[in-house]
Design a protein around this motif. Structure first.
Motif, PDB file in Angstrom:
ATOM      1  N   LEU A  30       0.835  -1.201   0.000  1.00 31.35           N
ATOM      2  CA  LEU A  30       0.000   0.000   0.000  1.00 31.35           C
ATOM      3  C   LEU A  30       0.871   1.253   0.000  1.00 31.35           C
ATOM      4  O   LEU A  30       0.597   2.211  -0.736  1.00 31.35           O
ATOM      5  CB  LEU A  30      -0.943  -0.004   1.199  1.00 31.35           C
ATOM      6  CG  LEU A  30      -1.838   1.215   1.350  1.00 31.35           C
ATOM      7  CD1 LEU A  30      -2.770   1.364   0.152  1.00 31.35           C
ATOM      8  CD2 LEU A  30      -2.640   1.122   2.647  1.00 31.35           C
ATOM      9  N   GLN A  38       0.588   4.033  -9.364  1.00 28.83           N
ATOM     10  CA  GLN A  38      -0.563   3.358  -9.957  1.00 28.83           C
ATOM     11  C   GLN A  38      -0.886   3.892 -11.355  1.00 28.83           C
ATOM     12  O   GLN A  38      -1.397   3.150 -12.193  1.00 28.83           O
ATOM     13  CB  GLN A  38      -1.773   3.450  -9.034  1.00 28.83           C
ATOM     14  CG  GLN A  38      -1.581   2.600  -7.778  1.00 28.83           C
ATOM     15  CD  GLN A  38      -2.827   2.469  -6.945  1.00 28.83           C
ATOM     16  OE1 GLN A  38      -3.844   1.990  -7.447  1.00 28.83           O
ATOM     17  NE2 GLN A  38      -2.754   2.888  -5.684  1.00 28.83           N
ATOM     18  N   VAL A  48      -5.629   0.606  -5.656  1.00 29.09           N
ATOM     19  CA  VAL A  48      -5.330   0.123  -4.305  1.00 29.09           C
ATOM     20  C   VAL A  48      -5.286   1.331  -3.378  1.00 29.09           C
ATOM     21  O   VAL A  48      -4.438   2.203  -3.533  1.00 29.09           O
ATOM     22  CB  VAL A  48      -3.983  -0.637  -4.279  1.00 29.09           C
ATOM     23  CG1 VAL A  48      -3.627  -1.041  -2.864  1.00 29.09           C
ATOM     24  CG2 VAL A  48      -4.036  -1.846  -5.202  1.00 29.09           C
ATOM     25  N   THR A  49      -6.248   1.369  -2.440  1.00 32.52           N
ATOM     26  CA  THR A  49      -6.329   2.522  -1.545  1.00 32.52           C
ATOM     27  C   THR A  49      -6.337   2.133  -0.069  1.00 32.52           C
ATOM     28  O   THR A  49      -6.368   3.006   0.787  1.00 32.52           O
ATOM     29  CB  THR A  49      -7.591   3.355  -1.842  1.00 32.52           C
ATOM     30  OG1 THR A  49      -8.738   2.522  -1.657  1.00 32.52           O
ATOM     31  CG2 THR A  49      -7.570   3.906  -3.261  1.00 32.52           C
ATOM     32  N   GLU A  53      -7.388  -3.948  -0.082  1.00 31.99           N
ATOM     33  CA  GLU A  53      -7.187  -3.913  -1.536  1.00 31.99           C
ATOM     34  C   GLU A  53      -5.760  -4.301  -1.904  1.00 31.99           C
ATOM     35  O   GLU A  53      -5.539  -4.947  -2.935  1.00 31.99           O
ATOM     36  CB  GLU A  53      -7.524  -2.521  -2.081  1.00 31.99           C
ATOM     37  CG  GLU A  53      -9.004  -2.205  -2.015  1.00 31.99           C
ATOM     38  CD  GLU A  53      -9.335  -0.768  -2.388  1.00 31.99           C
ATOM     39  OE1 GLU A  53     -10.530  -0.482  -2.560  1.00 31.99           O
ATOM     40  OE2 GLU A  53      -8.414   0.075  -2.508  1.00 31.99           O
ATOM     41  N   ALA A  54      -4.791  -3.939  -1.055  1.00 35.52           N
ATOM     42  CA  ALA A  54      -3.403  -4.341  -1.298  1.00 35.52           C
ATOM     43  C   ALA A  54      -3.275  -5.854  -1.197  1.00 35.52           C
ATOM     44  O   ALA A  54      -2.580  -6.484  -2.008  1.00 35.52           O
ATOM     45  CB  ALA A  54      -2.466  -3.651  -0.316  1.00 35.52           C
ATOM     46  N   SER A  56      -5.657  -8.020  -1.831  1.00 31.68           N
ATOM     47  CA  SER A  56      -6.301  -8.534  -3.044  1.00 31.68           C
ATOM     48  C   SER A  56      -5.398  -8.360  -4.257  1.00 31.68           C
ATOM     49  O   SER A  56      -5.324  -9.241  -5.119  1.00 31.68           O
ATOM     50  CB  SER A  56      -7.637  -7.827  -3.287  1.00 31.68           C
ATOM     51  OG  SER A  56      -8.526  -8.114  -2.248  1.00 31.68           O
ATOM     52  N   TRP A  57      -4.714  -7.218  -4.338  1.00 32.38           N
ATOM     53  CA  TRP A  57      -3.795  -6.955  -5.438  1.00 32.38           C
ATOM     54  C   TRP A  57      -2.681  -7.987  -5.447  1.00 32.38           C
ATOM     55  O   TRP A  57      -2.348  -8.560  -6.491  1.00 32.38           O
ATOM     56  CB  TRP A  57      -3.235  -5.536  -5.306  1.00 32.38           C
ATOM     57  CG  TRP A  57      -2.386  -5.091  -6.449  1.00 32.38           C
ATOM     58  CD1 TRP A  57      -2.813  -4.460  -7.585  1.00 32.38           C
ATOM     59  CD2 TRP A  57      -0.972  -5.241  -6.587  1.00 32.38           C
ATOM     60  NE1 TRP A  57      -1.725  -4.204  -8.409  1.00 32.38           N
ATOM     61  CE2 TRP A  57      -0.596  -4.669  -7.820  1.00 32.38           C
ATOM     62  CE3 TRP A  57       0.019  -5.787  -5.772  1.00 32.38           C
ATOM     63  CZ2 TRP A  57       0.723  -4.642  -8.263  1.00 32.38           C
ATOM     64  CZ3 TRP A  57       1.335  -5.771  -6.224  1.00 32.38           C
ATOM     65  CH2 TRP A  57       1.674  -5.204  -7.451  1.00 32.38           C
TER      66      TRP A  57
END
Length: 178
Positions: A30, A38, A48-49, A53-54, A56-57
């Protein structure tokens, strides 16, 4: 076999989300994925915020490719990622689509060139890869310069996405090529 190598300043090692500390890695990811970083990534990758989300990325990258963490040798700090997607090119052999990203704080220090050259040396030594291919947004000329500096040649790919220029490096001459 996943590549793993050290350069003068960097270490590149495969990420396995089962053995790496996912929470720490997600937090570090992140921090690396600033809006400017990005903006240089493929448009189909989600923004990715936050840490979730990181995670998942990271999961998506490890499912679709070989993902290597790039760390500074001096202190082990995560500075970026190397992303390799194996394919087979007719008359060439095994090819890896190469992607890389560095955190914004690590730009303009020659680290991207060092990283790509380290991968090229590993490929040359292990002789498992005939070709490296990379796509670069036409809006990101510094990444194109990295590839050119490392000896990659610009190629035309009619099936490639609009606004992306492709580069290749061949470790040997394909059979039948002149």
């Amino acid at each position: 076999m996943f590549p793993h190598f050290d350069t003068q300043r960097l270490s590149a090692r495969p990420i396995t989300l089962q053995s790496d500390s996912v929470d720490t890695l997600a937090q570090d990811t992140l921090a690396l994925l600033t809006p400017a970083v990005q903006d240089t990534l493929p448009g189909h990758w989600p923004a990715v915020t936050n840490v979730s989300e990181a995670q998942s990325w990271l999961q998506a990258r490890t499912e679709e490719s070989m993902l290597l963490a790039v760390r500074r040798l001096s202190d082990g700090q995560l500075v970026g990622f190397l992303i390799l997607s194996p394919t087979v090119l007719v008359q060439v052999g095994t090819s890896w689509h190469l992607g890389y990203l560095l955190g914004e704080a690590h730009w303009r220090q020659g680290l991207a060139s060092e990283l790509v050259q380290g991968l090229m040396a590993w490929c040359q030594q292990h002789q498992q890869v005939a070709c490296l291919r990379a796509g670069v947004s036409k809006d990101h000329p510094s990444s194109a310069r990295v590839l050119q500096k490392c000896g990659f040649s610009e190629i035309a790919l009619p099936e490639g996405p609009e606004g992306v220029q492709f580069y290749e490096y061949h470790f040997h001459t394909p059979a039948g090529a002149n």
